[in-house]
Structures are given as C-alpha cells and as structure tokens.
Enzyme design. Structure first.
Site, PDB file in Angstrom:
ATOM      1  N   LYS A 154       0.851  -1.204   0.000  1.00 58.05           N
ATOM      2  CA  LYS A 154       0.000   0.000   0.000  1.00 58.05           C
ATOM      3  C   LYS A 154       0.887   1.253   0.000  1.00 58.05           C
ATOM      4  CE  LYS A 154      -0.191  -0.182   5.032  1.00 58.05           C
ATOM      5  NZ  LYS A 154      -1.012  -0.402   6.235  1.00 58.05           N
ATOM      6  N   ARG A 191      -9.909   0.376  15.847  1.00 62.49           N
ATOM      7  CA  ARG A 191      -9.895   1.247  14.675  1.00 62.49           C
ATOM      8  C   ARG A 191     -10.967   0.705  13.732  1.00 62.49           C
ATOM      9  NH1 ARG A 191      -4.119   1.644  11.735  1.00 62.49           N
ATOM     10  NH2 ARG A 191      -4.886  -0.357  11.013  1.00 62.49           N
ATOM     11  N   TYR A 227      18.170  29.028   8.779  1.00 63.23           N
ATOM     12  CA  TYR A 227      17.038  29.811   9.296  1.00 63.23           C
ATOM     13  C   TYR A 227      17.043  29.834  10.824  1.00 63.23           C
ATOM     14  CZ  TYR A 227      14.944  29.912   4.659  1.00 63.23           C
ATOM     15  OH  TYR A 227      14.699  30.140   3.331  1.00 63.23           O
ATOM     16  N   MET A 242      13.919  24.153   2.398  1.00 60.27           N
ATOM     17  CA  MET A 242      13.094  23.462   1.397  1.00 60.27           C
ATOM     18  C   MET A 242      13.926  22.621   0.435  1.00 60.27           C
ATOM     19  SD  MET A 242      10.239  24.872  -1.284  1.00 60.27           S
ATOM     20  CE  MET A 242       9.105  25.516  -0.081  1.00 60.27           C
TER      21      MET A 242
HETATM   22  C1  LIG Z   1      -0.241  -1.495   6.851  1.00 60.24           C
HETATM   23  C2  LIG Z   1      -0.857  -2.728   7.368  1.00 60.24           C
HETATM   24  C3  LIG Z   1      -0.072  -3.867   7.592  1.00 60.24           C
HETATM   25  C4  LIG Z   1       1.437  -3.869   7.493  1.00 60.24           C
HETATM   26  O1  LIG Z   1       1.952  -3.289   8.658  1.00 60.24           O
HETATM   27  P1  LIG Z   1       3.531  -3.173   8.903  1.00 60.24           P
HETATM   28  O2  LIG Z   1       3.654  -2.621  10.264  1.00 60.24           O
HETATM   29  O3  LIG Z   1       4.036  -2.236   7.859  1.00 60.24           O
HETATM   30  O4  LIG Z   1       4.067  -4.541   8.742  1.00 60.24           O
HETATM   31  C5  LIG Z   1      -0.722  -5.015   7.979  1.00 60.24           C
HETATM   32  N1  LIG Z   1      -2.070  -5.037   8.141  1.00 60.24           N
HETATM   33  C6  LIG Z   1      -2.838  -3.957   7.955  1.00 60.24           C
HETATM   34  C7  LIG Z   1      -4.302  -4.049   8.176  1.00 60.24           C
HETATM   35  C8  LIG Z   1      -2.265  -2.770   7.576  1.00 60.24           C
HETATM   36  O5  LIG Z   1      -3.039  -1.691   7.404  1.00 60.24           O
END
Ligand SMILES: *Cc1c(COP(=O)(O)O)cnc(C)c1O
Length: 372
Positions: free
Chosen positions: A35, A131, A256, A304
């Site tokens: 993802k 969640r 800065y 930047m």
């Molecule tokens: C992103 C995600 C993972 C992977 O998590 P990592 O900590 O990057 O291994 C696994 N399961 C779900 C539901 C996620 O959203």
C-alpha cells in the site's frame, strides 16, 4: 550536472527481506503489503520484483489495486479496508480482488451483491486496536451469514490487527492474541493476523496468512531488534551530494533562525535535499548523515531544497562528496531510516512514504524485471 538527489531502490534487498519474512513463518503464506505506493518505493516496480515469490499483495484501496492490475500484476490483491462504497464491488469482482469486511454496511453490500464468481473475504475483527472491525462478540454472527452465502463461503478468513506487536511487556499483545485464538478455534477459521513486528517476534500469531509491510523495505519494526530483524537490508537509499562548503568562525550561526551555532571554527557542507523533497523538517541538530560513507550530523534547520551538515572533522569531504540521508553508502556503510526517524521524532513509515515526486527513483537489481 543534474541535481544529485535520488532515491535508489534496491529490488534485490526487497527480495531478501521478503524471503526473511517468509522464512520466519514457514507454515504461513506471506502477503506482501505494498500500500501507499509500496511505502514510497513504487508499488508496481516492487510487485514485479516480488511476483515470483509472493502469493498475494495487499493495498489500502481499489485505486491502488487498479494500478497493479493495469501494470500486469495477476496475483491476488487484498483490499485491507475493503470497499469504501457498495458500487466498488463490481470492480472488485472484475479485477479478481480479495477484500476485508470490517463494517455492517460492507457486509450488507456483499450479501446483496451476487457475484458470478466467488470473492475471497477476510472478516476483520477488532481485537483491541479499536480502529476497524467487528466487535469479537459479533464475529460469529457475521461469519455465519457469509458462510451461508455460496459466493463467499468457500474462502473466508479471520483478520485482525495488533496495536502493540513492536513492544513487549504490556501484556496487551497477548490479550489480543488470546482472544483471536479462541475465536478462530470456535469458527474453525483460517486467520491472517501478523504484521511485520508480529511476523518477526511473535510466531504464535502466525496464521494461514501473514501481512508483513514495513520490514519488506528494510525497516526494523521492533522496539528491541532480534536476530531476524538484524538481517533486514535497506531497500531505499536517499542519496545526494555536497554542493557547497562554508568555513565558519566560532559562534557563527547556520540556516534559518540560526538554530545551530559553530561551537568552534567549523566547516559546513550544504546538501541538495530538503523538506521539499520529503526530508523531515523536524530533524534535530545531531541527526545522523553519511558523507562519503562516514557518519556526521545535521547542523541547522532543514530548508526546502537544502540542508546543512558538519564537516569539521572530515577534511576529505568536499563539493561532490556523496551524502546518504538514509540507506547504504557506496562504501557499504548503512544508516538506517529507523535511526534517522528517532532524531525526527517520527517513524520510518512517514519518512519512506514522504519522499516526494521531485526525487527521481532509480531502480537496481532483481534482474528480469524490465525498467519502466
Ligand atoms: C499497513 C498494514 C499492515 C502492514 O503493517 P507493517 O507494520 O508495515 O508490517 C498489515 N495489516 C494492515 C491491516 C495494515 O493496514
């Protein structure tokens, strides 16, 4: 000469890390989580590099899955949050995707939709992350309704996510796992529970499937490294060069706000990399950087397009010297993105996903995968 900043992606290291995840869990299959554009590494390139190793991929949404399908990825792809509206189900079916179901409206949409071919569904239960997911006491009812529907009955899994797999001692992980083990047994359900830290450190959580993510990119997700996590190899090297050098008298400020002041006569190197490239502006003075493969540190606020590093004890460093913000230097020295993250009060995930499009990606290794 072009601006020297690049994100070099080592696809052989990606394959090494995937094999490490797989070998930690020899009785599970490991979904490669790609993802968020493979945590900033390029989802399609990473999927192609893992195609012969990984039996499935996971993404957060339909659009990410479509990109992979358009790029020719034919392996199963899991939507970790399922659909965001019922109308997406047609595309889920057409693209042959698998999906989580975490909410009643998704369940009703699935049951109302009659796919011509089965859709593998992962029933997400909230075992303590609070969640997404059905409350554990509702899981059985949800499971039974799907199990009664021919389109979904044949390939149902139990899914949940851990809140504290990266740390030991609180007992919370064990509480989540205990609940899930009891539930899986009651349902006779194959499960998919483990993220990266659980893959590395909690073999009892390994199910029919695991879901390693960040570890594939070489970041160690454990609060305290273990023998396996120490073998992870960095995949991304954020590499640039010194583009100017300044000699400063004691007491002179840099950048800065003059946050850093020379504590002695100092030599400062200016690096072509800034927050406009995704480098974290919160990096404190002292954040490690490799110059010509040797450790030194940030001196002054990140701006930047540039940042500044202390070269006082590095007389050999000069304009054109290699700078590695994280990853592996030309001489083999490694600076882990996890260590950089600690100095920025953040985690590797935000640094890796935060590298902006201005930074050209250069892919290396995994011979057999065509340059894009
Ligand atoms: C992103 C995600 C993972 C992977 O998590 P990592 O900590 O990057 O291994 C696994 N399961 C779900 C539901 C996620 O959203």
């Amino acid at each position: 000469m072009a601006r020297p900043l690049t994100a070099d992606i080592d696809l052989d290291a990606l394959r090494h890390n995937y094999r490490l995840a797989r070998d930690q869990a020899p009785h599970s299959r490991s979904v490669a989580v790609i993802k968020a554009d493979a945590y900033g590494h390029g989802a399609l390139r990473c999927a192609r590099a893992l195609e012969d190793l990984a039996p499935a991929f996971a993404v957060a949404c339909l659009e990410e899955a479509e990109t992979l399908r358009e790029g020719g990825i034919t392996a199963p792809i899991v939507l970790l949050e399922g659909i965001f509206e019922a109308a997406e189900l047609e595309r889920v079916e057409a693209l042959g995707l698998w999906m989580a179901v975490h909410a009643d409206w998704q369940l009703e949409a699935l049951l109302a939709y009659r796919p011509a071919r089965p859709i593998p569904v992962w029933v997400k239960v909230d075992s303590g992350m609070h969640r997404l997911g059905f409350p554990p006491e509702r899981a059985e009812a949800v499971w039974e309704r799907l199990a009664a529907a021919p389109a979904y009955a044949c390939d149902l899994h139990l899914m949940s996510h851990f809140a504290t797999a990266d740390a030991r001692g609180s007992g919370y992980f064990e509480r989540q796992l205990g609940l899930l083990e009891a539930l899986a047994e009651r349902l006779g359900a194959p499960s998919c529970l483990a993220n990266s830290p659980a893959t590395l450190a909690w073999p009892a959580s390994h199910g029919a499937w695991n879901r390693p993510g960040v570890m594939l990119y070489g970041s160690d997700p454990l609060e305290a490294a273990n023998a396996a996590s120490r073998r992870l190899a960095p995949v991304m090297t954020l590499r640039s060069a010194i583009i100017a050098v300044r000699e400063l008298a004691e007491g002179e400020p840099v950048g800065y706000g003059g946050r850093w002041r020379a504590p002695r006569p100092s030599r400062i190197g200016v690096v072509a990399c800034g927050y406009g490239d995704g480098y974290d502006r919160h990096a404190l003075d002292g954040t490690p950087v490799l110059v010509a493969g040797r450790r030194t540190a940030i001196a002054g606020k990140v701006s930047m397009d540039m940042l500044t590093v202390d070269l006082t004890d590095m007389p050999e460093a000069d304009i054109g010297s290699e700078v590695v913000l994280w990853g592996r230097a030309a001489n083999g020295e490694v600076l882990s993105v996890d260590e950089v993250a600690r100095h920025c009060d953040t985690i590797s995930y935000t640094l890796l996903t935060g590298v902006l499009p201005r930074v050209p990606r250069r892919y290396h290794g995994a011979s057999g995968t065509d340059p894009h």
